[in-house]
Design an enzyme around this catalytic site. Structure first.
Site, PDB file in Angstrom:
ATOM      1  N   ALA A  72       0.804  -1.217   0.000  1.00  0.00           N
ATOM      2  CA  ALA A  72       0.000   0.000   0.000  1.00  0.00           C
ATOM      3  C   ALA A  72       0.839   1.271   0.000  1.00  0.00           C
ATOM      4  O   ALA A  72       0.457   2.270  -0.610  1.00  0.00           O
ATOM      5  CB  ALA A  72      -0.946  -0.003   1.200  1.00  0.00           C
ATOM      6  N   THR A  73       1.992   1.268   0.672  1.00  0.00           N
ATOM      7  CA  THR A  73       2.802   2.486   0.715  1.00  0.00           C
ATOM      8  C   THR A  73       3.286   2.864  -0.677  1.00  0.00           C
ATOM      9  O   THR A  73       3.248   4.042  -1.065  1.00  0.00           O
ATOM     10  CB  THR A  73       3.995   2.313   1.674  1.00  0.00           C
ATOM     11  OG1 THR A  73       3.501   2.156   3.003  1.00  0.00           O
ATOM     12  CG2 THR A  73       4.908   3.532   1.631  1.00  0.00           C
ATOM     13  N   ASN A 152      -6.181   2.335  10.932  1.00  0.00           N
ATOM     14  CA  ASN A 152      -5.310   1.240  11.369  1.00  0.00           C
ATOM     15  C   ASN A 152      -5.058   1.223  12.870  1.00  0.00           C
ATOM     16  O   ASN A 152      -4.678   0.200  13.431  1.00  0.00           O
ATOM     17  CB  ASN A 152      -3.972   1.313  10.635  1.00  0.00           C
ATOM     18  CG  ASN A 152      -3.348   2.693  10.691  1.00  0.00           C
ATOM     19  OD1 ASN A 152      -3.938   3.672  10.246  1.00  0.00           O
ATOM     20  ND2 ASN A 152      -2.143   2.784  11.241  1.00  0.00           N
ATOM     21  N   GLN A 180      -6.648  -1.896   5.898  1.00  0.00           N
ATOM     22  CA  GLN A 180      -7.179  -2.566   7.080  1.00  0.00           C
ATOM     23  C   GLN A 180      -8.592  -3.124   6.858  1.00  0.00           C
ATOM     24  O   GLN A 180      -9.018  -4.039   7.552  1.00  0.00           O
ATOM     25  CB  GLN A 180      -7.193  -1.611   8.278  1.00  0.00           C
ATOM     26  CG  GLN A 180      -5.817  -1.159   8.743  1.00  0.00           C
ATOM     27  CD  GLN A 180      -4.971  -2.293   9.279  1.00  0.00           C
ATOM     28  OE1 GLN A 180      -5.462  -3.352   9.646  1.00  0.00           O
ATOM     29  NE2 GLN A 180      -3.662  -2.072   9.343  1.00  0.00           N
ATOM     30  N   SER A 200      -2.615  -4.174   1.134  1.00  0.00           N
ATOM     31  CA  SER A 200      -1.392  -4.981   1.252  1.00  0.00           C
ATOM     32  C   SER A 200      -1.753  -6.402   1.654  1.00  0.00           C
ATOM     33  O   SER A 200      -2.609  -6.611   2.527  1.00  0.00           O
ATOM     34  CB  SER A 200      -0.443  -4.384   2.296  1.00  0.00           C
ATOM     35  OG  SER A 200       0.064  -3.137   1.882  1.00  0.00           O
ATOM     36  N   HIS A 202      -0.055  -8.644   3.351  1.00  0.00           N
ATOM     37  CA  HIS A 202       0.370  -9.158   4.659  1.00  0.00           C
ATOM     38  C   HIS A 202      -0.608  -8.810   5.788  1.00  0.00           C
ATOM     39  O   HIS A 202      -0.460  -9.299   6.902  1.00  0.00           O
ATOM     40  CB  HIS A 202       1.779  -8.684   4.993  1.00  0.00           C
ATOM     41  CG  HIS A 202       1.897  -7.243   5.370  1.00  0.00           C
ATOM     42  ND1 HIS A 202       2.048  -6.822   6.671  1.00  0.00           N
ATOM     43  CD2 HIS A 202       1.887  -6.127   4.615  1.00  0.00           C
ATOM     44  CE1 HIS A 202       2.141  -5.504   6.699  1.00  0.00           C
ATOM     45  NE2 HIS A 202       2.055  -5.065   5.462  1.00  0.00           N
ATOM     46  N   THR A 241      10.932  -6.799 -12.479  1.00  0.00           N
ATOM     47  CA  THR A 241      10.626  -8.226 -12.557  1.00  0.00           C
ATOM     48  C   THR A 241       9.503  -8.588 -11.595  1.00  0.00           C
ATOM     49  O   THR A 241       9.499  -8.162 -10.439  1.00  0.00           O
ATOM     50  CB  THR A 241      11.880  -9.053 -12.210  1.00  0.00           C
ATOM     51  OG1 THR A 241      12.932  -8.692 -13.105  1.00  0.00           O
ATOM     52  CG2 THR A 241      11.598 -10.542 -12.328  1.00  0.00           C
ATOM     53  N   CYS A 322       4.112   1.681  11.544  1.00  0.00           N
ATOM     54  CA  CYS A 322       4.949   2.595  10.762  1.00  0.00           C
ATOM     55  C   CYS A 322       5.442   3.765  11.594  1.00  0.00           C
ATOM     56  O   CYS A 322       6.346   4.488  11.177  1.00  0.00           O
ATOM     57  CB  CYS A 322       4.162   3.120   9.564  1.00  0.00           C
ATOM     58  SG  CYS A 322       3.708   1.816   8.409  1.00  0.00           S
TER      59      CYS A 322
END
Length: 390
Positions: A72-73, A152, A180, A200, A202, A241, A322
């Protein structure tokens, strides 16, 4: 006491089914997805196409509206910087919110130095936006509204359908950081006119270092220049890649993601037990819609850092991962008019599908005992008990 992990808004345990789908592309079918001249390259390319479809199907959009990123960042930077560059003729005004993720706020601050004007909308004490103020803040030169789906730190959910409708009515692009929200609440982009969205993997039991960006196909195409130039990967939006195993993991994590009702039951149990058994303990934003897995709780007149140090076997946080290590109070709580003292006294609990009821009960017992012990040695708590401070 065994290790307990309650920091799932920072990152989550990878689901075994996700890892199982990833492993062949780490060990056997390790071809470059752009090398379609041979079998291993084609296998990788086809696997990415499947992952793209898994994400698109879950979000209710078209496959060619999904672009894979490192998370996301990166997507936030791609969108905010790209829109600012591509839409200068239309205007140089962006609207966001004081409680947004630092990725948005930091990037907006950088854009301000480049001549963009940013309006930072306030939130009330429950972390809620004033939608009328949002609409009133849109100007003729507004090019983008960037407001997250769910916070978040507090878990506060924003009314993204209403925000999207306002932006559509006023002909302004709406960018939604749904990092989130995805995997915890249903979101169908066929029914909500969000223009751009990111998340994201994760955060939903997928691998770190991968995410997706949705850009709606419109009659007048949305212009977002590439942040990372290189080859023509991702329709020219992101060079480099392909990270094939992670992209596959992202697709699988999306495919199997769903909300589990027991998570809210456990979250509510945690809040009820802590607030009833620990004096001067309260939940931030208790009176508004929140994510089922998230609770930000203040333990007044005691530093959250001291609590975490005293309970090393429990993984918690004092806010956004973060922003960890910062000496400043949570910017999210500050935007909600929470005092610095109460901000420094707050802990975030974030559950997942792997959280067990017994872990919640153990956490409660550990916190009750730790808070009592730390306060018993605290001169600040003594002053409060004597009525000398609030």
């Amino acid at each position: 006491m065994s290790w307990i992990y309650l920091d799932n808004n920072a990152t989550t345990k990878i689901d075994p089914a996700v890892l199982e789908d990833m492993l062949p592309f780490l060990q056997e079918s390790y071809g470059n997805a752009s090398s379609v001249q041979h079998r291993m390259g084609r296998e990788a390319n086809e696997a990415i196409a499947l992952a793209r479809h898994q994400v698109a199907f879950k979000l209710g959009c078209k496959d060619n509206e999904i672009f894979f990123t490192s998370g996301a960042t990166e997507a936030v930077n791609t969108v905010l910087r790209g829109i600012a560059d591509a839409y200068q003729r239309k205007g140089k005004h962006i609207i966001t919110c004081l409680s947004e993720h630092k990725a948005v706020l930091t990037t907006c601050a950088l854009l301000e130095k480049r001549g963009m004007e940013v309006t930072y909308l306030p939130v009330n004490q429950q972390g809620q936006l004033d939608l009328q103020l949002l609409e009133d803040s849109i100007r003729d030169d507004t090019v983008l509204v960037s407001i997250m789906a769910a916070n978040n730190e507090t878990g506060v959910i924003h009314p993204i359908k209403e925000i999207a409708d306002i932006c559509q009515r006023r002909d302004v692009l709406y960018f939604c950081d749904a990092t989130q929200y995805i995997g915890k609440k249903e979101l169908n982009l066929a029914n909500i006119p969000i223009d751009i969205l990111t998340f994201s993997a994760h955060k939903i039991h997928g691998p770190k270092g991968v995410g997706a960006l949705f850009i709606r196909r419109k009659s007048k195409p949305i212009q977002i220049p590439a942040l990372i130039s290189g080859g023509k990967q991702e329709q020219g939006l992101r060079g480099g890649t392909y990270n094939v195993p992670n992209i596959i993991g992202c697709g699988k994590a999306m495919e199997i993601s769903k909300n589990h009702a027991y998570i809210k039951v456990y979250r509510d149990l945690l809040e009820e037990q802590l607030t009833s058994r620990i004096p001067q303990c309260f939940v931030h934003a208790p009176a508004t819609s929140r994510l089922d897995n998230t609770s930000f709780i203040a333990f007044r007149h005691i530093k959250s850092a001291e609590l975490m140090t005293s309970m090393p076997q429990i993984a918690l946080s004092s806010g956004s991962a973060c922003a960890s290590g910062l000496l400043d109070p949570s910017h999210v709580l500050k935007s909600m008019q929470v005092s610095d003292e109460d901000s420094f006294s707050s802990l975030r609990f974030s559950l997942s599908k792997y959280t067990e009821r017994e872990e919640i009960l153990q956490t409660v017992e550990e916190l009750v005992a730790t808070v009592e012990q730390v306060r018993s040695l605290s001169p600040i708590w003594k002053l409060f008990q004597d009525g000398l401070i609030d």
